[in-house]
Design an enzyme around this catalytic site. Structure first.
Site, mmCIF file in Angstrom:
data_model
loop_
_atom_site.group_PDB
_atom_site.id
_atom_site.type_symbol
_atom_site.label_atom_id
_atom_site.label_comp_id
_atom_site.label_asym_id
_atom_site.label_seq_id
_atom_site.Cartn_x
_atom_site.Cartn_y
_atom_site.Cartn_z
ATOM 1 N NE ARG A 124 -2.330 -1.416 3.527
ATOM 2 C CZ ARG A 124 -1.745 -0.751 4.498
ATOM 3 N NH1 ARG A 124 -1.729 0.566 4.493
ATOM 4 N NH2 ARG A 124 -1.184 -1.376 5.501
ATOM 5 C CE1 TYR A 151 0.515 -6.045 -2.020
ATOM 6 C CE2 TYR A 151 -0.618 -4.087 -1.210
ATOM 7 C CZ TYR A 151 -0.103 -5.352 -0.991
ATOM 8 O OH TYR A 151 -0.241 -5.932 0.235
ATOM 9 C CE LYS A 201 -6.661 -3.683 5.331
ATOM 10 N NZ LYS A 201 -5.496 -4.303 5.475
ATOM 11 C CG HIS A 224 -6.918 -2.923 10.276
ATOM 12 N ND1 HIS A 224 -5.622 -2.489 10.366
ATOM 13 C CD2 HIS A 224 -6.901 -3.927 9.361
ATOM 14 C CE1 HIS A 224 -4.855 -3.186 9.553
ATOM 15 N NE2 HIS A 224 -5.602 -4.072 8.935
ATOM 16 C CB SER A 252 -0.713 -4.055 7.797
ATOM 17 O OG SER A 252 -1.907 -3.393 7.484
ATOM 18 C CB CYS A 271 1.032 -6.730 13.991
ATOM 19 S SG CYS A 271 2.107 -5.295 13.799
ATOM 20 C CG ASP A 326 -7.307 -7.174 7.062
ATOM 21 O OD1 ASP A 326 -6.468 -6.764 7.876
ATOM 22 O OD2 ASP A 326 -7.495 -6.617 5.958
ATOM 23 N NE ARG A 329 0.055 -8.715 2.210
ATOM 24 C CZ ARG A 329 -0.495 -8.268 3.336
ATOM 25 N NH1 ARG A 329 -1.588 -8.814 3.823
ATOM 26 N NH2 ARG A 329 0.061 -7.282 3.999
#
Ligand code: SAT
Ligand code: MN
Length: 593
Positions: A71, A199, A208, A228, A250, A252, A279, A378
């Protein structure tokens, strides 16, 4: 012939097509035939690579452009008519100026390409939580990912009917030019425009952009919350399931916590863990005065590196079929994939995420540029593949939440777990979250930044107003979840993590649930309530009660150093930070002495 029976959809598609000038317009109906054909087409052009269909059925590999791997927060904008409404933490552009600027970039950008029209639903079609969107894109990769990540198909158009209430998303790859990459949101127009990226987080507009930035804006207006957060269910031996949500920045460990495998001590007693989401959570107040949550997504866009049979077997099994891998290593010997931390056998004959021959013997853990897989590589996998998917995953009413858990990566300051004193204090605890930065966004990795509620990059309006909305929601929830903060990432003097993490994090979740049920005492500290060390189950771990005590230690000196940073951050957010939070800051100061 009109594309759909909804005139608002048709008019808008026509307008966007007049600007972008695609050769063809294709409505995505979500049928197997259509998606199979698109997959074949993407394979034939090299956009995706078909992997070993025996070992990895229906799995594909995609590589983004080398300059387009995460991002881009610096190029993400909230375009409200008044700058104050976007707030100081968001980048802002005047909507008129932004539309004009991007119109230039979009004009003719789809010449020679096809525009795909993707009708999708966030959360189950027809659920009271459901919101519908349409994404226009010139990328088959985006279509294939959206089909996994959201509910795509004609039933969405049917549910939308003649309504104008859908989120309008426009994505064009254009030239993937970094200098002209923009991810912009017009919350007042229900519109998202994304250009010059390919991406995930920048282009899967349901994620998002819609489910957090636009949805948070709508949630404030309509009295609900878009967060989130992962959603995890813990089933007791008697079959009763309690749910928690967890907000972490993100990369974590949200996906790992959401799919945890219970440690042996709990497994043998009959406890089970169920994943509802990894998420994003949409939360509403139920008739019973509790907070209820759904995961609006339909799949996982998880970080690959570090995912393995020990750290997260459920995620690994989830991505063994119908999965799109992005920016991982391609093992040419057997047409499979690999990433750092998968196992100890890097492939000898392999292509790295950049598309170059990769020599694993040159791999140096400390030098990210030698990685075979990008640190933010990912997997996009269907929720239905997940071995521990909750039976409530599709429940339109969602699940009732007992606890909200905030957390970040902190080497020292934050203890393993602490409980907020009440809702207002919990909002304060969320608002002062800080975390060491990761590879999920472009920029330096490892510095500490404030990331309130893990929403810093995802709030579609002023952060002070966002805190105010949390406080206002608290007044509407007569039976609110209890609020906690955790930190799995405390390190010793050599920089090693002290707490084992992963599935063992359930030990902390169990204390949290015991607190919610009023079954266990706690010790009051200036920052909140921490467990008695002996109340954290350590059976089966090679750490002692003393280590747990250290992990729970609240170092007043370190916290006093935090105070100035919090005050400074609030000032940066600006004058909409609610007075209640300054009161909490003063109270913390006083308690620290
Ligand atoms: O790239 S995404 O925004 O989809 C994932 C993340 O950063 O959390
Ligand atoms: Mn995320």
């Amino acid at each position: 012939m009109a594309l759909t029976t909804n005139k608002y959809v048709n008019e808008w598609v026509d307008e966007m097509a007049a600007m972008t000038k695609p050769d063809k317009i294709v409505l995505i109906d979500g049928s197997k035939e259509q998606i199979d054909a698109l997959r074949d087409e993407a394979c034939s052009t090299g956009e995706i690579i078909k992997l070993n269909q025996e070992l990895l059925p229906d799995c594909y590999l995609h590589r983004t452009a080398v300059n387009d791997v995460a991002r881009v927060e610096g190029r993400t904008f909230i375009c409200t008519s008044k700058k104050e409404d976007a707030g100081n933490i968001n980048n802002w552009m005047d909507p008129k100026e932004c539309y004009a600027k991007l119109t230039k970039l979009y004009t003719g950008s789809m010449k020679g390409r096809t525009m795909y029209v993707i009708p999708y639903s966030m959360s189950a079609v027809g659920s009271p939580f459901a919101k519908y969107g349409i994404e226009l894109t010139d990328s088959i990769y985006v279509v294939l990912n959206m089909v996994i990540m959201t509910r795509v198909g004609l039933d969405v158009l049917k549910a939308l009917g003649d309504d104008a209430g859908f989120i309008k998303g426009l994505h064009a790859k254009a030239d993937l030019d970094e200098e002209n990459r923009y991810i912009v949101h017009f919350p007042e127009d229900n519109t998202i425009w994304s250009v010059n990226s390919g991406y995930g987080g920048n282009v899967l507009l349901g994620k998002k952009c819609f489910a957090l930035r636009i949805a948070s804006y709508l949630g404030r207006k309509e009295g609900w919350m878009a967060e989130h957060m992962l959603i995890l269910g813990i089933e007791a031996p008697n079959g009763e399931v309690k749910y928690v949500t967890g907000a972490f920045p993100s990369a974590c460990g949200k996906t790992n916590l959401a799919m945890l495998i219970p440690p042996e001590i709990y497994k043998k007693k009959g406890y089970k863990a169920w994943c509802v989401g990894d998420d994003i959570a949409w939360l509403r107040v139920g008739d019973d005065g509790r907070l209820w949550a759904v995961n609006p997504e339909n799949g996982f866009f998880g970080v690959a590196p570090g995912t393995n049979e020990q750290s997260n077997p459920n995620a690994l099994h989830t991505c063994m079929k119908n999965t799109i891998f992005t920016n991982v290593v391609h093992n040419l010997d057997n047409d499979t994939v690999w990433w750092e931390g998968l196992d100890k056998n890097p492939p000898a004959n392999a292509i790295d995420w950049k598309g170059n021959k990769w020599d694993y013997t040159k791999y140096d853990k400390k030098d990210k540029s030698t990685c075979g897989a990008h640190p933010n590589s990912r997997f996009t996998a269907s929720a239905a593949n997940c071995p521990c998917l909750s039976s409530e995953f599709n429940n339109p009413a969602g699940v009732p939440i007992s606890a909200i858990i905030f957390g970040g990566r902190r080497a020292k300051t934050a203890p393993l777990v602490y409980q907020a004193r009440n809702w207002q204090h919990g909002v304060f605890v969320g608002s002062i979250m800080a975390s060491e930065t990761t590879a999920a966004a472009t920029g330096a990795v490892g510095g500490v930044r404030r990331d309130p509620m893990a929403m810093r990059p995802f709030t579609g309006y002023d952060m002070g107003d966002y805190f105010g909305h949390w406080l206002a929601m608290g007044k509407k929830i007569s039976n609110p979840p209890m609020i906690f903060n955790v930190n799995w990432f405390r390190t010793d003097d050599e920089g090693h993590f002290i707490w084992p993490g992963f599935g063992d994090n359930m030990r902390v979740v169990m204390w949290i649930l015991a607190r919610c049920a009023g079954e266990v005492d706690a010790v009051e500290t200036p920052i909140g309530f921490v467990p008695k060390a002996e109340d954290i189950e350590i059976d089966g771990l090679d750490i002692t009660v003393d280590t747990v005590r250290d992990l729970l230690d609240v170092d007043a000196a370190l916290w006093k150093e935090e105070l100035a940073g919090i005050d400074e951050f609030y000032k940066q957010i600006g004058d909409r930070v609610p007075k209640e939070l300054y009161d909490e800051l003063d109270a913390l100061k006083a308690r620290l002495g």
